[in-house]
Design an enzyme around this catalytic site. Structure first.
Site, mmCIF file in Angstrom:
data_model
loop_
_atom_site.group_PDB
_atom_site.id
_atom_site.type_symbol
_atom_site.label_atom_id
_atom_site.label_comp_id
_atom_site.label_asym_id
_atom_site.label_seq_id
_atom_site.Cartn_x
_atom_site.Cartn_y
_atom_site.Cartn_z
ATOM 1 N N TRP A 1 0.820 -1.216 0.000
ATOM 2 C CA TRP A 1 0.000 0.000 0.000
ATOM 3 C C TRP A 1 0.850 1.260 0.000
ATOM 4 O O TRP A 1 0.414 2.306 -0.483
ATOM 5 C CB TRP A 1 -0.991 -0.028 1.153
ATOM 6 N N ASP B 1 -1.154 6.703 6.547
ATOM 7 C CA ASP B 1 -2.290 5.867 6.178
ATOM 8 C C ASP B 1 -2.523 4.891 7.328
ATOM 9 O O ASP B 1 -1.736 3.977 7.552
ATOM 10 C CB ASP B 1 -1.974 5.120 4.881
ATOM 11 N N LYS C 1 -12.211 -1.483 7.760
ATOM 12 C CA LYS C 1 -11.443 -2.456 8.533
ATOM 13 C C LYS C 1 -11.777 -2.350 10.022
ATOM 14 O O LYS C 1 -12.245 -3.302 10.631
ATOM 15 C CB LYS C 1 -9.957 -2.266 8.260
#
Length: 361
Positions: free
Chosen positions: A102, A172, A196
């Site tokens: 990511w 992030d 999540k």
């Protein structure tokens, strides 16, 4: 009905009590004669829901008043592209610390707009560690430094906030936000897809220090300007109201359960169970991440061969353990242990792992 234990990396498991509450209110919210998803986002009913959700998130995470909070449509990848447009001049240098899949995605999103300096990377060793802070090659004039707090695919997590000096730190936090106490004041900006730990897919949370919004950034449409979204309380255009509402229910649930301190305890217990099963298997199960960098949220591991990996996924699903197949980028198995997965889920997984090894080891 029996709900299985869901180890999906996202969209992830949600608290059963939240789903039942949403089910109860689906046709009519709070005596209003309509569902919350049918009401105007600028009407008093939804405005109250939105305000409560922000207040609860601020309380849950401990967000200071000098930080703005946005609830935005889409996922974290969209925000990755907007960081450069809002906070860096065209061609200005931005520093990225690369620790997994990511992080690479984040770099691709900003590459058209800025000069990306990869200040440190663990790619050469397969993203099994976090580069030592004293090895980072940071730029003196960077607009910001970006990290991925927890790499969902590679299972690598920052367990301390790195000191990057006067340059604002952007992070992030998609797969670890609200999983333990967080000192928001050490960051210039935090962003996270909700799917999540915070709620359903389709809405993202962005927490930004207000003084950073004074930066001119780059030419961009109004819809891509964070200042415009702050000025309209995240309602510059029609937001994903149902997703925002569901996230608010999750915030309430987390507060009622004891807040981030309690979830830190539960998450540590779940991770200890699964890593203990891996490390105690005599090599039948393998996790390749350096122990000091292991994620509490996402645990990838491997069996002796791909045939056993496939059999593990099939048999675990039949045993009521869902979504344990590893990401295509790395293969193997992955167990995601987000807030809404109970400790009993980790216990069930560990029991299955022991049984599977006994039968196939």
């Amino acid at each position: 009905m029996t709900r299985a234990f869901n180890f999906s990396a996202g969209p992830a498991t949600l608290p059963e009590s939240v789903l039942r509450k949403a089910q109860e209110e689906m046709l009519e919210w709070n005596g209003a004669g309509a569902s919350i998803v049918e009401m105007s986002h600028r009407g008093p009913e939804f405005m109250a829901v939105a305000a409560q959700a922000e207040a609860d998130l601020r309380r849950l995470i401990g967000i200071p008043d000098d930080y703005a909070v946005l609830f935005l449509a889409g996922g974290a990848t969209t925000q990755q592209a907007l960081l450069a447009l809002n906070f860096a001049q065209p061609g200005q240098t931005v520093d990225y610390v690369l620790t997994g899949h990511w992080g690479k995605t984040a770099i691709r999103q900003v590459a058209p707009y800025v000069n990306v300096n990869i200040a440190a990377s663990s790619e050469a060793n397969g993203f099994h560690d976090i580069p030592a802070r004293d090895a980072w090659q940071l730029s003196d004039d960077a607009a910001y430094v970006h990290i991925t707090a927890n790499e969902t695919i590679h299972g690598v997590e920052f367990h301390d906030t790195p000191d990057v000096g006067k340059v604002p730190l952007f992070a992030d936090f998609s797969s670890s936000i609200a999983s333990e106490p967080l000192d928001v004041g050490k960051y210039g900006l935090i962003y996270a897809g909700a799917q999540k730990n915070l709620g359903p897919v389709g809405v993202s949370v962005l927490i930004v220090r207000r003084d950073l919004l004074e930066r001119s950034g780059q030419p961009r449409a109004d819809i891509f300007d964070y200042r415009s979204h702050v000025a309209r309380d995240s309602m510059l255009n029609t937001p994903p109201t149902w997703n925002w509402y569901l996230a608010g229910l999750v915030f309430q649930w987390m507060l009622a359960e004891g807040g981030v301190e309690e979830f830190a305890r539960r998450n540590a217990a779940k991770a200890a169970l699964v890593y203990g099963a891996i490390d105690g298997s005599g090599g039948f199960y393998r996790n390749q991440v350096v122990p000091a960098a292991r994620s509490r949220m996402n645990i990838p591991f491997f069996l002796p061969d791909d045939t056993l990996n496939a059999r593990f996924v099939s048999e675990s699903k039949a045993a009521g353990l869902l979504a344990l197949k590893g990401h295509a980028a790395v293969g193997g198995i992955r167990a995601s242990l987000y807030n809404a997965l109970p400790v009993e889920g980790a216990q069930a997984l560990v029991a299955f792992m022991a049984d599977f090894q006994q039968r196939h080891g």
